[in-house]
Design a protein around this motif. Structure first.
Motif, PDB file in Angstrom:
ATOM      1  N   THR A   9      36.154  33.792  51.368  1.00  0.00           N
ATOM      2  CA  THR A   9      36.368  33.589  49.945  1.00  0.00           C
ATOM      3  C   THR A   9      37.682  32.809  49.734  1.00  0.00           C
ATOM      4  O   THR A   9      38.611  33.594  49.198  1.00  0.00           O
ATOM      5  CB  THR A   9      36.102  35.012  49.123  1.00  0.00           C
ATOM      6  OG1 THR A   9      37.066  35.949  49.843  1.00  0.00           O
ATOM      7  CG2 THR A   9      34.899  35.434  49.285  1.00  0.00           C
ATOM      8  N   PRO A  10      38.062  31.783  50.050  1.00  0.00           N
ATOM      9  CA  PRO A  10      39.381  31.223  50.141  1.00  0.00           C
ATOM     10  C   PRO A  10      39.408  30.586  48.576  1.00  0.00           C
ATOM     11  O   PRO A  10      40.670  30.339  48.119  1.00  0.00           O
ATOM     12  CB  PRO A  10      39.477  30.097  51.220  1.00  0.00           C
ATOM     13  CG  PRO A  10      37.845  29.723  51.312  1.00  0.00           C
ATOM     14  CD  PRO A  10      36.977  31.026  51.031  1.00  0.00           C
ATOM     15  N   PHE A  11      38.484  30.362  47.662  1.00  0.00           N
ATOM     16  CA  PHE A  11      38.556  30.014  46.578  1.00  0.00           C
ATOM     17  C   PHE A  11      38.217  30.950  45.406  1.00  0.00           C
ATOM     18  O   PHE A  11      37.367  31.730  45.864  1.00  0.00           O
ATOM     19  CB  PHE A  11      37.646  28.611  46.423  1.00  0.00           C
ATOM     20  CG  PHE A  11      37.818  27.416  47.191  1.00  0.00           C
ATOM     21  CD1 PHE A  11      39.129  26.399  46.736  1.00  0.00           C
ATOM     22  CD2 PHE A  11      37.580  27.277  48.642  1.00  0.00           C
ATOM     23  CE1 PHE A  11      39.265  25.309  47.538  1.00  0.00           C
ATOM     24  CE2 PHE A  11      37.932  26.354  49.255  1.00  0.00           C
ATOM     25  CZ  PHE A  11      38.786  25.491  48.747  1.00  0.00           C
ATOM     26  N   LYS A  12      38.629  30.677  44.324  1.00  0.00           N
ATOM     27  CA  LYS A  12      38.180  31.769  43.050  1.00  0.00           C
ATOM     28  C   LYS A  12      38.474  30.950  41.846  1.00  0.00           C
ATOM     29  O   LYS A  12      39.426  30.017  41.658  1.00  0.00           O
ATOM     30  CB  LYS A  12      38.964  32.915  43.410  1.00  0.00           C
ATOM     31  CG  LYS A  12      38.623  33.956  42.166  1.00  0.00           C
ATOM     32  CD  LYS A  12      39.372  35.093  42.267  1.00  0.00           C
ATOM     33  CE  LYS A  12      38.675  36.223  41.098  1.00  0.00           C
ATOM     34  NZ  LYS A  12      39.414  37.583  41.239  1.00  0.00           N
ATOM     35  N   PHE A  13      37.533  31.181  41.075  1.00  0.00           N
ATOM     36  CA  PHE A  13      37.614  30.781  39.638  1.00  0.00           C
ATOM     37  C   PHE A  13      37.500  31.776  38.720  1.00  0.00           C
ATOM     38  O   PHE A  13      36.634  32.958  38.967  1.00  0.00           O
ATOM     39  CB  PHE A  13      36.775  29.529  39.159  1.00  0.00           C
ATOM     40  CG  PHE A  13      35.490  30.031  39.083  1.00  0.00           C
ATOM     41  CD1 PHE A  13      34.820  30.064  37.883  1.00  0.00           C
ATOM     42  CD2 PHE A  13      34.582  29.557  40.264  1.00  0.00           C
ATOM     43  CE1 PHE A  13      33.429  30.330  37.599  1.00  0.00           C
ATOM     44  CE2 PHE A  13      33.036  29.983  39.697  1.00  0.00           C
ATOM     45  CZ  PHE A  13      32.644  30.197  38.627  1.00  0.00           C
ATOM     46  N   ASN A  14      37.941  31.721  37.449  1.00  0.00           N
ATOM     47  CA  ASN A  14      37.642  32.795  36.392  1.00  0.00           C
ATOM     48  C   ASN A  14      37.434  32.035  35.239  1.00  0.00           C
ATOM     49  O   ASN A  14      38.100  31.041  34.939  1.00  0.00           O
ATOM     50  CB  ASN A  14      38.688  34.120  36.192  1.00  0.00           C
ATOM     51  CG  ASN A  14      39.842  33.523  35.835  1.00  0.00           C
ATOM     52  OD1 ASN A  14      39.946  32.823  35.014  1.00  0.00           O
ATOM     53  ND2 ASN A  14      40.898  34.025  36.781  1.00  0.00           N
ATOM     54  N   ILE A  15      36.653  32.580  34.199  1.00  0.00           N
ATOM     55  CA  ILE A  15      36.625  32.081  33.069  1.00  0.00           C
ATOM     56  C   ILE A  15      36.856  33.240  31.993  1.00  0.00           C
ATOM     57  O   ILE A  15      36.597  34.261  32.094  1.00  0.00           O
ATOM     58  CB  ILE A  15      35.049  31.722  32.553  1.00  0.00           C
ATOM     59  CG1 ILE A  15      34.459  30.725  33.488  1.00  0.00           C
ATOM     60  CG2 ILE A  15      34.873  31.321  31.130  1.00  0.00           C
ATOM     61  CD1 ILE A  15      33.197  30.149  33.337  1.00  0.00           C
ATOM     62  N   LYS A  16      37.941  32.792  31.020  1.00  0.00           N
ATOM     63  CA  LYS A  16      38.139  33.981  29.943  1.00  0.00           C
ATOM     64  C   LYS A  16      38.198  33.389  28.609  1.00  0.00           C
ATOM     65  O   LYS A  16      38.173  32.289  28.536  1.00  0.00           O
ATOM     66  CB  LYS A  16      39.689  34.089  30.163  1.00  0.00           C
ATOM     67  CG  LYS A  16      40.401  34.726  31.489  1.00  0.00           C
ATOM     68  CD  LYS A  16      41.629  34.959  31.604  1.00  0.00           C
ATOM     69  CE  LYS A  16      42.288  35.571  32.820  1.00  0.00           C
ATOM     70  NZ  LYS A  16      43.390  35.886  32.942  1.00  0.00           N
ATOM     71  N   SER A  17      37.635  34.450  27.726  1.00  0.00           N
ATOM     72  CA  SER A  17      37.579  34.055  26.263  1.00  0.00           C
ATOM     73  C   SER A  17      38.590  35.110  25.546  1.00  0.00           C
ATOM     74  O   SER A  17      38.318  36.343  25.753  1.00  0.00           O
ATOM     75  CB  SER A  17      36.110  34.619  25.920  1.00  0.00           C
ATOM     76  OG  SER A  17      36.000  34.480  24.374  1.00  0.00           O
ATOM     77  N   ARG A  18      39.516  34.539  24.830  1.00  0.00           N
ATOM     78  CA  ARG A  18      40.513  35.355  24.032  1.00  0.00           C
ATOM     79  C   ARG A  18      41.285  36.319  25.282  1.00  0.00           C
ATOM     80  O   ARG A  18      41.694  37.461  24.939  1.00  0.00           O
ATOM     81  CB  ARG A  18      39.937  36.235  23.067  1.00  0.00           C
ATOM     82  CG  ARG A  18      39.386  35.487  22.134  1.00  0.00           C
ATOM     83  CD  ARG A  18      39.123  36.565  20.713  1.00  0.00           C
ATOM     84  NE  ARG A  18      38.617  35.940  19.583  1.00  0.00           N
ATOM     85  CZ  ARG A  18      37.304  35.348  19.251  1.00  0.00           C
ATOM     86  NH1 ARG A  18      36.461  35.932  19.919  1.00  0.00           N
ATOM     87  NH2 ARG A  18      37.024  34.799  18.263  1.00  0.00           N
ATOM     88  N   GLU A  19      41.476  35.683  26.399  1.00  0.00           N
ATOM     89  CA  GLU A  19      42.442  36.262  27.563  1.00  0.00           C
ATOM     90  C   GLU A  19      41.767  37.249  28.126  1.00  0.00           C
ATOM     91  O   GLU A  19      41.953  38.117  28.967  1.00  0.00           O
ATOM     92  CB  GLU A  19      43.491  36.611  26.946  1.00  0.00           C
ATOM     93  CG  GLU A  19      44.473  35.611  26.526  1.00  0.00           C
ATOM     94  CD  GLU A  19      44.925  34.442  27.350  1.00  0.00           C
ATOM     95  OE1 GLU A  19      44.944  34.787  28.576  1.00  0.00           O
ATOM     96  OE2 GLU A  19      44.779  33.352  26.863  1.00  0.00           O
TER      97      GLU A  19
END
Length: 396
Positions: free
Chosen positions: A288-298
């Motif tokens: 798991t060397p990569f990671k992304f996240n999606i945020k709405s209103r933090e």
């Protein structure tokens, strides 16, 4: 390729994205031996059924005897998902017939340039750099034009002190019609990102926009170059900003593989995707060397490893999809959506300060797809097809 005047060059085109392609653009370079090709007027492109295919060429290099050394070939291929298509570039006695179907036209007046692909028309101002001043689309060649972009996009670099430098503030930019073919045309813009006083600048830029006959998408190569002669503050964010209609609130974001996340944008809501790469703690790990996240209103609403790198926002009748090729590979990257705007973060503020040495340059490939109503399957098909261009491979 034999050195006689008559020859056949086999070209193989493989569809890798898993979706059917209908007249999809192909650009490839073909080398020729010395003396083999002196003119392109008798060249013909033939598909596997023996049907002549429209094409355009551009000579990239010559031998010392004046014959063609490198030829750039453009055509449009129709393939089934996962299949290989065979094409043949032949030298014949008869001359090439005129191109039929959609063709690109470029017009200009004292104030603007207009590029028309048959189904997409884009306007660019001459007095300042505008990333699409206005854009129109239509469903058929003879249909009515529907305006999908009513104000220009911009490229913004923000330094560590919060000062913004915009490409649209450069009044001394240069433009060039680099290629004016019937199947593919290229506009080239060069300039710099300027501050409020128009004298301060941060990094130069080169933008190339590729247009394709009969297509509503535009390929952009954006390069920023550090040619600073004076002291400057390092960037903390580099963004490409594209306006969208304020009533467009149906949002889809490419996440893992062929999956997407669907949202409905609310007033004053901001949705952000941030893609990062290996950290110091897991640089040696292959799990798991990569990671992304999606945020709405933090608030985090989704996370994963490698985001696809596309985002689409649409309303009842118009929409815009943006894709960034090699998105997670070129981490850190970001995508931001809010009512009335899409942002592609070439360098997201979450990544910290960008240390970009003098003399360095970096290029990104971004694709814009302007559309009307679109189904979920078509969104994924178009996104995957845009991210996986077709290539023609000459047989050795």
């Amino acid at each position: 390729v034999p050195t006689s005047m008559k020859f056949i060059v086999p070209l193989a085109v493989l569809e890798r994205a898993g979706f059917d392609r209908d007249k999809w653009p192909v650009t490839t370079g073909i080398p020729f031996p010395k003396g083999a090709l002196r003119s392109t007027k008798n060249l013909h492109l033939i598909n596997s059924k023996g049907v002549k295919i429209p094409y355009q060429t551009r000579t990239l290099g010559f031998w010392d005897d004046g014959s063609i050394k490198w030829l750039l070939l453009d055509f449009q291929a129709t393939l089934e998902a996962g299949k290989k298509g065979q094409y043949y570039l032949e030298m014949r006695d008869d001359e090439t017939t005129p191109l039929e179907g959609y063709r690109i036209t470029i017009e200009e007046d004292n104030h603007a340039l207009f590029v028309d692909t048959g189904v997409l028309k884009a306007e660019f101002l001459k007095d300042r750099f505008t990333l699409f001043n206005r854009v129109w689309i239509r469903k058929t060649c003879n249909g009515e034009w529907n305006e999908v972009l009513i104000r220009p996009g911009d490229i913004i670099i923000t330094d560590v002190k919060g000062k913004a430098y915009r490409s649209s503030r450069d009044l001394d930019f240069l433009y060039e019609i680099e290629e004016r073919g019937p199947l593919r045309a290229v506009l080239k813009f060069t300039g710099c990102h300027r501050g409020d006083d128009e004298r301060a600048k941060l990094f130069d830029f080169t933008v190339r926009l590729h247009f394709y006959a009969g297509k509503r998408f535009v390929k952009m190569f954006y390069t920023f170059i550090n040619r600073q002669n004076q002291d400057y503050e390092n960037p903390k964010r580099i963004s490409i900003c594209m306006p969208v209609p304020s009533n467009a609130g149906n949002l889809k974001i490419g996440i893992d593989g062929c999956k997407s996340l669907s949202l409905t944008l609310q007033k004053n809501e901001t949705v952000k995707l941030y893609q990062k790469g290996p950290t110091a703690d897991c640089a040696a790990s292959f799990h798991t060397p990569f990671k992304f996240n999606i945020k709405s209103r933090e608030r985090e609403i989704h996370s994963g490893e490698k985001a696809s790198g596309w985002i689409d926002i649409s309303g009842d009748d118009v929409g815009l999809m943006v894709t960034v090729r090699k998105f997670w590979e070129q981490h850190p990257k970001g995508l931001t959506a809010r009512k009335g705007e899409l942002r592609i973060d070439i360098w997201p503020s979450d990544a910290g300060v960008l240390d970009f040495p003098k003399g360095a340059a970096k290029t990104h490939e971004i694709l814009y797809y302007f559309h009307s109503s679109i189904t979920d399957r078509n969104i994924q098909r178009i996104a995957s097809s845009l991210m996986n261009p077709l290539f023609a491979t000459p047989t050795p």
